[in-house]
Design an enzyme around this catalytic site. Structure first.
Site, PDB file in Angstrom:
ATOM      1  N   LYS A  51       5.392   1.174  -2.144  1.00 53.05           N
ATOM      2  CA  LYS A  51       3.963  -0.201  -2.886  1.00 53.05           C
ATOM      3  C   LYS A  51       3.183   0.622  -3.981  1.00 53.05           C
ATOM      4  O   LYS A  51       1.856   0.336  -4.002  1.00 53.05           O
ATOM      5  CB  LYS A  51       3.212   0.257  -1.369  1.00 53.05           C
ATOM      6  N   GLN A  95       1.140   3.525   7.649  1.00 57.00           N
ATOM      7  CA  GLN A  95       2.752   3.027   7.714  1.00 57.00           C
ATOM      8  C   GLN A  95       2.968   3.376   9.133  1.00 57.00           C
ATOM      9  O   GLN A  95       2.915   4.624   9.719  1.00 57.00           O
ATOM     10  CB  GLN A  95       3.182   4.156   6.462  1.00 57.00           C
ATOM     11  N   ASP A 118      -2.106  -5.873   6.829  1.00 59.90           N
ATOM     12  CA  ASP A 118      -1.114  -5.728   7.338  1.00 59.90           C
ATOM     13  C   ASP A 118      -0.942  -7.088   9.103  1.00 59.90           C
ATOM     14  O   ASP A 118       0.541  -7.431   8.871  1.00 59.90           O
ATOM     15  CB  ASP A 118      -0.378  -4.616   8.360  1.00 59.90           C
TER      16      ASP A 118
END
Ligand code: GUN
Length: 282
Positions: A51, A95, A118
């Protein structure tokens, strides 16, 4: 036929890169993504690094926060508060999974709604369920929908079986498929006679995290197979699907790697761009 997520994600990323450079010229700013990782789970590290690398390729700014496994919940919440208040940061990605001493819900609740790239916050998941296209959608299911669209796979009237019921993949996936007109069954690894369900499906989405779980005898001829799994075993990296054998029977199938994974990352950048534009272009 292979559903090539790698190639498609490269196309999407090229479009985002072009848009980034145009915006930079026009308003002198670029999208910024903050990435928070606790501990050193090897799989999470690989995802996070890809990412960060993607951000630099696209011309995004990235703000990486690698914290020790034993960082307190209070410290994590404080960091998110700072990122919420930082104008350069348009998206915040924490994460998952988080270490056990940290309450995932509290962390997600803390992220500002407009920076929830997200799509994990209840508001965004609620909007997704209602079919609102302007909500921020979780990247993996959104990437799968994008891939099916790119290959002109119409879901109206299709029988879809989603195996896996996580908040990140299974549940939003099922809702996106419902909104696309499919008839959806959500299963899990303990579903009674799973084989009966998968072998009747026109589309099977596998997201349970067990290497080569879906075998040839569990799918019907011509089915469309989407594999979300990434399982590291002693023999190598495998999806949740026994690709070698299932691919002989399916009409379309996503490989691992090179299928869903790259699409997930591309959708993260698309969401970050969306958050940036929402904030900067009125
Ligand atoms: N862990 C596995 N997939 C994801 C994802 O899409 N986002 C975050 N934040 N964590 C993950």
């Amino acid at each position: 036929m292979r559903l090539d997520g790698k190639e498609l994600s490269q196309k999407l990323k090229a479009q985002i890169k072009e848009e980034t450079s145009q915006l930079k010229e026009r308003i002198g700013k670029v999208p910024g993504l903050a990435i928070v990782l606790l501990g050193d789970n090897p799989a999470s590290k690989i995802y996070v690094n890809s990412k960060i690398k993607g951000c630099s390729e696209l011309g995004f700014e990235s703000f990486a926060h690698f914290l020790p496994e034993d960082t307190s919940e209070e410290k994590v919440l404080e960091l998110i508060e700072n990122l919420n208040n930082d104008e350069r940061v348009n998206g915040i990605l924490v994460q998952l999974p988080l270490p056990k001493h940290i309450d995932e819900k509290k962390v997600i609740d803390k992220i500002a709604l407009e920076k929830d790239v997200d799509g994990f916050k209840p508001e965004n998941l609620g909007l997704l369920m209602l079919g609102d296209k302007n909500s921020m959608q979780p990247c993996t299911p959104a990437g799968i929908m994008e891939m099916l669209k790119a290959y002109s796979i119409d879901l109206i009237g299709k029988d879809v079986v989603v195996v896996g019921r996580s908040n990140i993949v299974g549940k939003p996936m099922a809702n996106l498929m419902i909104n696309a007109g499919a008839t959806v069954t959500v299963c899990n690894s303990k579903t009674k006679d799973l084989k009966k369900k998968t072998s009747e499906a026109d589309v099977v989405v596998m997201a349970i995290g067990q290497a080569k779980f879906l075998t040839e005898d569990m799918v019907k001829e011509g089915a469309i197979i989407v594999d979300v799994g990434i399982n590291r075993t002693e023999e190598g990296l495998f999806g949740d699907v026994d690709y070698e054998n299932v691919s002989k029977k399916s009409s379309y199938i996503t490989p691992v790697p090179g299928g869903v994974g790259p699409m997930t990352v591309a959708m993260l950048f698309a969401n970050t761009m969306r958050a940036f534009k929402n904030n900067n272009i009125k």
